[in-house]
Design a protein around this motif. Sequence first.
Motif, mmCIF file in Angstrom:
data_model
loop_
_atom_site.group_PDB
_atom_site.id
_atom_site.type_symbol
_atom_site.label_atom_id
_atom_site.label_comp_id
_atom_site.label_asym_id
_atom_site.label_seq_id
_atom_site.Cartn_x
_atom_site.Cartn_y
_atom_site.Cartn_z
ATOM 1 N N PHE A 15 63.399 -96.546 41.871
ATOM 2 C CA PHE A 15 63.460 -95.790 40.617
ATOM 3 C C PHE A 15 62.289 -94.819 40.453
ATOM 4 C CE2 PHE A 15 66.475 -99.133 39.730
ATOM 5 C CZ PHE A 15 67.435 -98.473 38.978
ATOM 6 N N LYS A 16 61.417 -94.746 41.474
ATOM 7 C CA LYS A 16 60.272 -93.828 41.482
ATOM 8 C C LYS A 16 59.442 -93.978 40.212
ATOM 9 C CE LYS A 16 62.357 -90.498 44.549
ATOM 10 N NZ LYS A 16 63.773 -90.566 44.698
ATOM 11 N N THR A 17 58.991 -95.196 39.988
ATOM 12 C CA THR A 17 58.167 -95.499 38.826
ATOM 13 C C THR A 17 57.136 -96.551 39.206
ATOM 14 O OG1 THR A 17 58.245 -96.046 36.464
ATOM 15 C CG2 THR A 17 59.754 -97.268 37.916
ATOM 16 N N THR A 18 56.371 -97.016 38.232
ATOM 17 C CA THR A 18 55.347 -98.024 38.502
ATOM 18 C C THR A 18 55.646 -99.299 37.719
ATOM 19 O OG1 THR A 18 53.953 -97.319 36.658
ATOM 20 C CG2 THR A 18 53.589 -96.225 38.798
ATOM 21 N N LYS A 19 54.991 -100.372 38.119
ATOM 22 C CA LYS A 19 55.156 -101.648 37.425
ATOM 23 C C LYS A 19 54.710 -101.526 35.971
ATOM 24 C CE LYS A 19 53.746 -106.494 37.821
ATOM 25 N NZ LYS A 19 52.978 -107.464 38.613
ATOM 26 N N ASP A 20 53.598 -100.840 35.749
ATOM 27 C CA ASP A 20 53.116 -100.642 34.378
ATOM 28 C C ASP A 20 54.108 -99.842 33.540
ATOM 29 O OD1 ASP A 20 50.804 -102.079 34.749
ATOM 30 O OD2 ASP A 20 49.585 -100.323 35.233
ATOM 31 N N ALA A 21 54.707 -98.825 34.148
ATOM 32 C CA ALA A 21 55.674 -98.012 33.405
ATOM 33 C C ALA A 21 56.900 -98.835 33.012
ATOM 34 C CB ALA A 21 56.098 -96.802 34.237
ATOM 35 N N ILE A 22 57.276 -99.783 33.857
ATOM 36 C CA ILE A 22 58.432 -100.626 33.556
ATOM 37 C C ILE A 22 58.100 -101.638 32.469
ATOM 38 C CG2 ILE A 22 59.983 -102.405 34.463
ATOM 39 C CD1 ILE A 22 59.783 -101.052 37.193
ATOM 40 N N LEU A 23 56.948 -102.266 32.568
ATOM 41 C CA LEU A 23 56.636 -103.392 31.690
ATOM 42 C C LEU A 23 55.797 -103.041 30.470
ATOM 43 C CD1 LEU A 23 55.893 -106.132 34.357
ATOM 44 C CD2 LEU A 23 58.022 -105.704 33.122
ATOM 45 N N GLU A 24 54.957 -102.027 30.558
ATOM 46 C CA GLU A 24 53.991 -101.786 29.492
ATOM 47 C C GLU A 24 54.309 -100.588 28.612
ATOM 48 O OE1 GLU A 24 51.794 -104.108 29.041
ATOM 49 O OE2 GLU A 24 52.300 -105.105 30.906
ATOM 50 N N LYS A 25 54.875 -99.552 29.164
ATOM 51 C CA LYS A 25 55.094 -98.327 28.396
ATOM 52 C C LYS A 25 56.424 -98.386 27.658
ATOM 53 C CE LYS A 25 52.175 -95.509 31.227
ATOM 54 N NZ LYS A 25 52.016 -94.387 32.075
ATOM 55 N N PHE A 26 56.510 -97.592 26.628
ATOM 56 C CA PHE A 26 57.732 -97.551 25.828
ATOM 57 C C PHE A 26 58.308 -96.140 25.792
ATOM 58 C CE2 PHE A 26 55.255 -101.152 24.292
ATOM 59 C CZ PHE A 26 56.189 -102.155 24.458
ATOM 60 N N SER A 58 63.883 -101.574 34.454
ATOM 61 C CA SER A 58 63.636 -102.938 33.975
ATOM 62 C C SER A 58 64.923 -103.764 33.992
ATOM 63 C CB SER A 58 63.017 -102.930 32.574
ATOM 64 O OG SER A 58 63.892 -102.388 31.623
ATOM 65 N N GLY A 59 66.040 -103.166 33.645
ATOM 66 C CA GLY A 59 67.316 -103.880 33.708
ATOM 67 C C GLY A 59 67.651 -104.307 35.121
ATOM 68 N N SER A 60 67.386 -103.419 36.083
ATOM 69 C CA SER A 60 67.615 -103.751 37.493
ATOM 70 C C SER A 60 66.679 -104.872 37.932
ATOM 71 C CB SER A 60 67.397 -102.522 38.369
ATOM 72 O OG SER A 60 68.346 -101.525 38.073
ATOM 73 N N LEU A 61 65.438 -104.784 37.515
ATOM 74 C CA LEU A 61 64.456 -105.814 37.837
ATOM 75 C C LEU A 61 64.909 -107.168 37.309
ATOM 76 C CD1 LEU A 61 61.421 -106.229 38.878
ATOM 77 C CD2 LEU A 61 60.855 -106.142 36.449
ATOM 78 N N SER A 96 67.739 -109.702 28.168
ATOM 79 C CA SER A 96 69.195 -109.742 28.057
ATOM 80 C C SER A 96 69.777 -108.344 27.838
ATOM 81 C CB SER A 96 69.594 -110.658 26.896
ATOM 82 O OG SER A 96 70.970 -110.631 26.707
ATOM 83 N N ARG A 97 69.184 -107.587 26.931
ATOM 84 C CA ARG A 97 69.706 -106.247 26.620
ATOM 85 C C ARG A 97 69.627 -105.329 27.828
ATOM 86 N NH1 ARG A 97 66.313 -103.378 22.712
ATOM 87 N NH2 ARG A 97 66.389 -105.368 21.650
ATOM 88 N N HIS A 98 68.487 -105.289 28.498
ATOM 89 C CA HIS A 98 68.325 -104.381 29.642
ATOM 90 C C HIS A 98 69.174 -104.825 30.833
ATOM 91 C CE1 HIS A 98 64.293 -102.421 28.279
ATOM 92 N NE2 HIS A 98 65.164 -102.507 27.293
ATOM 93 N N LYS A 99 69.272 -106.123 31.071
ATOM 94 C CA LYS A 99 70.117 -106.636 32.157
ATOM 95 C C LYS A 99 71.584 -106.277 31.892
ATOM 96 C CE LYS A 99 71.551 -110.963 34.345
ATOM 97 N NZ LYS A 99 72.905 -111.116 33.872
ATOM 98 N N ASN A 100 72.009 -106.413 30.640
ATOM 99 C CA ASN A 100 73.396 -106.087 30.287
ATOM 100 C C ASN A 100 73.692 -104.602 30.404
ATOM 101 O OD1 ASN A 100 74.207 -108.717 29.895
ATOM 102 N ND2 ASN A 100 73.713 -108.703 27.721
ATOM 103 N N ILE A 101 72.695 -103.761 30.210
ATOM 104 C CA ILE A 101 72.899 -102.322 30.411
ATOM 105 C C ILE A 101 73.297 -102.070 31.861
ATOM 106 C CG2 ILE A 101 71.680 -100.111 30.589
ATOM 107 C CD1 ILE A 101 70.162 -100.937 27.999
#
Length: 195
Positions: free
Chosen positions: A105-116, A126-129, A156-161
Amino acid sequence: MTQVSNLSKTQYQNLFKEFAYFTKDYGMKPLLYQLYVLNNSRENFDTKGVEDELLMLELSKSFQNYGVEFTTLFFQTNKTKMFNFESESNSALNKKVFEIVCRVFKTTKDAILEKFDRDGIRVYASGSLFKLFIDTCGYSVDEVVSLTGKPKSIISRHKNIITNLDYKHIHDKKVVIKFIDAKKQLIKYILDEYR
């Protein structure tokens, strides 16, 4: 008639059990599309009236390219646990899942978990993760909560997306292809490291 060994009988039984769960949850056309993307097929994806033939063609390509065990793992849902990893004792696997998702996804762990940020990447990454941790690694939602620090509702929401992406929609198709790429890489890693 050729006799099939017990090992391969079990492999095929597991494969078709996974197909049954997958088609029950999502239908036949998503199953075909996932095989189509998995095999990098170049023909137009058209299932009008020839689903059976297309399924057999794509399935045989998948067996040739990846083998039965890989194909079975690829379609594994969270209903069956072929691998029962424990999140605390598999830090290498956990790092690899993050690494694969970040690269695809050409991103970072922080971007997935920390940023909004509403950048159109974070939610899909994050859904893929979360989907890979739960469905492919066999982690419980509580284990994913402790790994990521995200609440169950977000997981749940991101996984379902990811689960509900429509392969017919042009934007969703791009995300599905990225998710399948990440899943292929993770399954190859699991088979290389843990089998």
